[in-house]
Write a protein that holds these residues in place. Structure first.
Motif, PDB file in Angstrom:
ATOM      1  N   VAL A  48       5.870  -4.506 -20.302  1.00 35.08           N
ATOM      2  CA  VAL A  48       5.675  -5.944 -20.016  1.00 35.08           C
ATOM      3  C   VAL A  48       6.468  -7.120 -19.456  1.00 35.08           C
ATOM      4  O   VAL A  48       6.145  -7.687 -18.671  1.00 35.08           O
ATOM      5  N   TYR A  49       7.821  -7.058 -20.611  1.00 36.68           N
ATOM      6  CA  TYR A  49       8.745  -7.933 -20.348  1.00 36.68           C
ATOM      7  C   TYR A  49       9.306  -7.490 -18.094  1.00 36.68           C
ATOM      8  O   TYR A  49       9.372  -9.049 -17.957  1.00 36.68           O
ATOM      9  N   ARG A  95       0.419 -12.696 -11.597  1.00 37.41           N
ATOM     10  CA  ARG A  95       1.157 -13.207 -13.029  1.00 37.41           C
ATOM     11  C   ARG A  95       0.803 -13.482 -13.692  1.00 37.41           C
ATOM     12  O   ARG A  95       0.964 -12.998 -15.045  1.00 37.41           O
ATOM     13  N   ASP A  96      -0.838 -13.939 -13.741  1.00 36.33           N
ATOM     14  CA  ASP A  96      -1.443 -14.324 -14.796  1.00 36.33           C
ATOM     15  C   ASP A  96      -1.689 -12.985 -15.834  1.00 36.33           C
ATOM     16  O   ASP A  96      -1.234 -13.679 -17.417  1.00 36.33           O
ATOM     17  N   LYS A 101      -0.277 -11.283 -21.527  1.00 35.17           N
ATOM     18  CA  LYS A 101       0.330  -9.677 -22.469  1.00 35.17           C
ATOM     19  C   LYS A 101       1.528 -10.244 -22.561  1.00 35.17           C
ATOM     20  O   LYS A 101       2.469 -10.294 -23.999  1.00 35.17           O
ATOM     21  N   LEU A 102       2.773 -11.076 -22.500  1.00 38.63           N
ATOM     22  CA  LEU A 102       3.800 -11.413 -22.401  1.00 38.63           C
ATOM     23  C   LEU A 102       3.989 -11.925 -23.492  1.00 38.63           C
ATOM     24  O   LEU A 102       4.688 -11.989 -24.950  1.00 38.63           O
ATOM     25  N   ILE A 103       2.953 -13.048 -23.968  1.00 37.74           N
ATOM     26  CA  ILE A 103       2.933 -13.862 -24.593  1.00 37.74           C
ATOM     27  C   ILE A 103       2.166 -13.336 -25.956  1.00 37.74           C
ATOM     28  O   ILE A 103       2.286 -13.063 -27.486  1.00 37.74           O
ATOM     29  N   MET A 104       1.627 -11.783 -25.857  1.00 37.95           N
ATOM     30  CA  MET A 104       0.864 -11.406 -27.000  1.00 37.95           C
ATOM     31  C   MET A 104       2.203  -9.951 -27.469  1.00 37.95           C
ATOM     32  O   MET A 104       2.212 -10.266 -29.009  1.00 37.95           O
ATOM     33  N   VAL A 110      12.076 -14.215 -26.349  1.00 33.00           N
ATOM     34  CA  VAL A 110      11.693 -14.274 -24.908  1.00 33.00           C
ATOM     35  C   VAL A 110      10.742 -14.717 -24.242  1.00 33.00           C
ATOM     36  O   VAL A 110      11.104 -15.103 -23.489  1.00 33.00           O
ATOM     37  N   VAL A 111       9.446 -14.834 -24.509  1.00 31.07           N
ATOM     38  CA  VAL A 111       8.353 -16.352 -24.245  1.00 31.07           C
ATOM     39  C   VAL A 111       9.160 -17.854 -23.578  1.00 31.07           C
ATOM     40  O   VAL A 111       8.884 -18.351 -22.537  1.00 31.07           O
TER      41      VAL A 111
END
Length: 176
Positions: A48-49, A95-96, A101-104, A110-111
């Motif tokens: 995800v990152y 990107r959205d 996924k990044l937020i989850m 990191v977020v």
């Protein structure tokens, strides 16, 4: 009966040994399961990152090309803002989902670093939409974007307990 009483300690020992073995196996399985589960989540977070960073980098790459068209960047393949508009829209749409996924799955640190990086990229886009021709101001934004990327990658490495890595910075030409 006397024979049974003589063998009773051995029988109790066998029962205690079996119970102890069972408990040790169950505990070992739990530890192994937890370790494997953590490894799977680490792999998923790394994916995800990386996906989010690649999606943001697509926007940055188009921005470099537009900046070259405006005379702010030495990119060898300039692109007019009109030609770039659909590419930027496509990069944003791509990107959205990665951002969600990044937020989850991402750690709060990191977020947070991802948000700092994307805000700088948005400032770069605003600079270009305004049609500014100011290589010195562009270079400042470029440096901020690169610093944001470095901080994001450092936070990712820390979250996943990875060793420090290379910044990935290429030296810029002295004159733009």
């Amino acid at each position: 009966m006397s024979s049974f009483l003589q063998q009773l300690p051995a029988l109790i020992g066998v029962v205690i040994g079996a119970l102890g073995s069972y408990l040790a196996v169950v505990r070992g399985d739990r530890v192994r399961f937890r370790r494997e589960q953590e490894a799977r989540w680490d792999e998923r977070r790394l994916a995800v990152y990386a996906e989010w960073a690649q999606a943001l980098k697509r926007t940055v790459s188009v921005d470099y090309r537009v900046a070259a068209h405006l005379g702010n960047d030495p990119h060898p393949h300039p692109l007019s803002p009109q030609e770039a508009e659909p590419l930027l829209a496509e990069a944003q749409l791509a990107r959205d989902p990665h951002g969600e996924k990044l937020i989850m799955l991402g750690s709060p640190t990191v977020v947070g670093k991802a948000q700092e990086w994307v805000v700088t990229v948005m400032e770069m886009e605003r600079f270009l939409r305004e049609g500014r021709r100011d290589p010195a101001a562009w270079r400042i934004l470029l440096d901020r974007q690169r610093d944001g990327r470095d901080r994001y990658y450092a936070a990712v490495r820390e979250d996943l307990a990875l060793p420090p890595g290379h910044s990935g910075r290429l030296p810029l030409p002295a004159e733009m």
